[in-house]
Design a protein around this motif. Structure first.
Motif, PDB file in Angstrom:
ATOM      1  N   GLY A 320       2.484 -12.599 -21.376  1.00 45.54           N
ATOM      2  CA  GLY A 320       1.757 -11.622 -21.044  1.00 45.54           C
ATOM      3  C   GLY A 320       1.099 -11.301 -19.530  1.00 45.54           C
ATOM      4  N   PRO A 321       0.560 -10.436 -19.409  1.00 43.48           N
ATOM      5  CA  PRO A 321      -0.053 -10.257 -18.026  1.00 43.48           C
ATOM      6  C   PRO A 321      -0.847 -11.089 -17.264  1.00 43.48           C
ATOM      7  CG  PRO A 321      -0.976  -8.547 -19.483  1.00 43.48           C
ATOM      8  CD  PRO A 321      -0.044  -9.427 -20.340  1.00 43.48           C
ATOM      9  N   HIS A 322      -1.565 -11.917 -18.297  1.00 41.92           N
ATOM     10  CA  HIS A 322      -2.785 -12.718 -18.050  1.00 41.92           C
ATOM     11  C   HIS A 322      -2.275 -14.374 -18.158  1.00 41.92           C
ATOM     12  CE1 HIS A 322      -5.547  -9.424 -17.099  1.00 41.92           C
ATOM     13  NE2 HIS A 322      -4.993  -8.865 -18.167  1.00 41.92           N
ATOM     14  N   ASP A 323      -1.305 -14.538 -18.666  1.00 36.49           N
ATOM     15  CA  ASP A 323      -0.802 -16.170 -18.847  1.00 36.49           C
ATOM     16  C   ASP A 323      -0.676 -16.605 -17.739  1.00 36.49           C
ATOM     17  OD1 ASP A 323      -0.390 -15.011 -21.519  1.00 36.49           O
ATOM     18  OD2 ASP A 323       1.615 -15.060 -21.530  1.00 36.49           O
ATOM     19  N   VAL A 324      -1.048 -18.117 -17.685  1.00 37.71           N
ATOM     20  CA  VAL A 324      -1.122 -19.068 -16.583  1.00 37.71           C
ATOM     21  C   VAL A 324      -0.097 -20.139 -16.873  1.00 37.71           C
ATOM     22  CG1 VAL A 324      -2.702 -20.667 -15.450  1.00 37.71           C
ATOM     23  CG2 VAL A 324      -3.641 -18.713 -16.392  1.00 37.71           C
ATOM     24  N   VAL A 325       0.582 -20.393 -15.790  1.00 36.05           N
ATOM     25  CA  VAL A 325       1.627 -21.681 -15.714  1.00 36.05           C
ATOM     26  C   VAL A 325       1.146 -22.627 -15.089  1.00 36.05           C
ATOM     27  CG1 VAL A 325       4.101 -22.148 -15.230  1.00 36.05           C
ATOM     28  CG2 VAL A 325       3.573 -19.786 -15.911  1.00 36.05           C
ATOM     29  N   ALA A 326       1.033 -23.782 -15.926  1.00 40.16           N
ATOM     30  CA  ALA A 326       0.288 -25.020 -15.334  1.00 40.16           C
ATOM     31  C   ALA A 326       1.181 -26.212 -15.862  1.00 40.16           C
ATOM     32  CB  ALA A 326      -1.027 -25.147 -15.718  1.00 40.16           C
ATOM     33  N   PRO A 327       1.145 -27.351 -15.031  1.00 41.76           N
ATOM     34  CA  PRO A 327       1.858 -28.276 -15.509  1.00 41.76           C
ATOM     35  C   PRO A 327       0.795 -29.334 -16.566  1.00 41.76           C
ATOM     36  CG  PRO A 327       0.950 -28.762 -13.483  1.00 41.76           C
ATOM     37  CD  PRO A 327       0.446 -27.445 -13.568  1.00 41.76           C
ATOM     38  N   GLY A 328      -0.260 -28.898 -16.507  1.00 36.33           N
ATOM     39  CA  GLY A 328      -1.225 -29.865 -17.723  1.00 36.33           C
ATOM     40  C   GLY A 328      -2.666 -29.373 -17.455  1.00 36.33           C
ATOM     41  N   ILE A 329      -3.687 -30.128 -17.925  1.00 38.99           N
ATOM     42  CA  ILE A 329      -4.949 -29.753 -17.997  1.00 38.99           C
ATOM     43  C   ILE A 329      -5.714 -30.513 -16.923  1.00 38.99           C
ATOM     44  CG2 ILE A 329      -7.031 -29.686 -19.363  1.00 38.99           C
ATOM     45  CD1 ILE A 329      -4.912 -28.250 -20.570  1.00 38.99           C
ATOM     46  N   THR A 330      -6.087 -29.518 -15.876  1.00 38.51           N
ATOM     47  CA  THR A 330      -6.549 -30.102 -14.693  1.00 38.51           C
ATOM     48  C   THR A 330      -7.887 -29.227 -14.472  1.00 38.51           C
ATOM     49  OG1 THR A 330      -5.030 -28.794 -13.344  1.00 38.51           O
ATOM     50  CG2 THR A 330      -4.519 -31.055 -13.538  1.00 38.51           C
TER      51      THR A 330
END
Length: 355
Positions: A320-330
């Motif tokens: 979606g337009p507001h999705d966030v790609v991250a390696p983990g919870i930081t």
């Protein structure tokens, strides 16, 4: 039409006019979300062609080998569509999946110990039968059943004894006279014919939920991921919201047989659903058909006025337009998540809920 790897590669060489129609790494991004398929694919089984040279939609038979050593043939679409309702490693291999369900496995016959030149041409496949167990000397001797007498042409009064189970009655057979009475005793009474029972005095009347209403559902699954629990805890430290008050959203259409949707985290006051997506331990989550289910879930929520923010980890791409790609919870991820909330609902509105 599905082709073998040799015929498909030669046809692509002719159509592309090149010895290597697809360079190595051309489809690396398309296969990166399927780590289990990357481990199952071996170029030595497929003419030395790497997986990144094969389009995911190619109609070609590829040879795969699971971690248990089973070698099988399947197309890219078949392999990418294997993740379903079953969440175990055996879902990626048809032989392992059959064994996990308790189905019969094909066992190869043992090899004939006789040399080839001494075997007769019409010999049946060698099959090793278990040796009979030794009998107890004190037990009664085995008695051979007496043969049945031959038919003398007239019917006996006693019915014949059959070893097999009786056949099921044909659906076209004429019903017995008391069949309606027996069916009435077996079949449940329809709702229209049941007597009306008045509700107990003081019992609250069931309230009809509104579309997009958040609520606490007893059917929603519990948090099973430690990362998801850590995300919930970090958000609770930054937002003045009760994240445990709601775990479902009432929607306008059925979603997998229910009118409710279960996001990972429900921000009822902001009308935002947060999802934490990983491929899981066996690479089965949020890929293939489950990715299509995620897209369907987002559409159903947006039809009710909600917005979805997905945290995509690993090789998962945004949906979606507001999705966030991250390696983990930081801590950086929490800051980016709050920035997306401000873009969705406005900075002043979100600032009112910051601690």
């Amino acid at each position: 039409m599905v082709e073998s790897i040799d015929a498909w590669w030669e046809r692509r060489q002719r159509s592309k006019g090149a010895a290597v129609p697809y360079a190595v790494g051309t489809y690396r991004e398309a296969w990166s979300t399927f780590p289990m398929l990357i481990r199952q694919y071996h170029p030595e089984f497929n003419r030395g062609i790497t997986l990144t040279q094969i389009p995911p939609a190619a109609d070609v038979y590829l040879t795969w080998q699971c971690e248990s050593g089973h070698v099988f043939v399947a197309t890219p679409e078949e392999q990418r569509s294997r993740p379903g309702r079953v969440r175990r490693r055996s879902a990626w291999c048809p032989e392992c999946s059959l064994g996990a369900r308790g189905g019969p496995r094909v066992r190869p016959l043992p090899l004939d110990p006789r040399p080839v030149e001494s075997r007769p041409l019409d010999a049946a496949p060698f099959e090793r039968r278990p040796a009979p167990l030794p009998r107890d000397p004190g037990s009664a001797p085995h008695q051979t059943p007496a043969p049945r007498p031959a038919s003398s042409g007239h019917h006996s009064s006693a019915p014949p004894q059959h070893d097999r189970a009786p056949k099921r009655p044909s659906p076209f057979a004429r019903p017995a006279p008391d069949a309606p009475a027996r069916a009435a005793r077996i079949r449940p009474t329809p709702d229209a014919a049941r007597p009306h029972v008045a509700p107990a005095a003081g019992a609250p009347e069931p309230r009809r939920r509104e579309r997009g209403e958040p609520f606490r559902s007893p059917h929603a699954p519990r948090t099973a991921s430690a990362a998801e629990a850590d995300l919930r805890r970090r958000l609770a430290e930054r937002l003045d919201l009760d994240l445990d008050a709601h775990n479902a959203v009432w929607v306008a259409q059925d979603f997998h047989g229910r009118r409710e949707v279960w996001p990972d985290i429900v921000l009822g006051d902001l009308r935002v659903a947060i999802e934490y997506d990983t491929v899981g331990r066996f690479g089965l989550e949020h890929v293939g058909p489950r990715e299509q289910s995620d897209r369907w879930k987002d559409r159903v929520l947006r039809q009710c006025g909600w917005e979805v923010i997905r945290i995509r980890t690993g090789a998962l791409r945004p949906l979606g337009p507001h999705d966030v790609v991250a390696p983990g919870i930081t801590a950086t991820l929490i800051d980016r998540l709050l920035d997306e909330l401000a873009l969705v609902r406005g900075p002043l509105f979100v600032a009112a809920y910051l601690r």
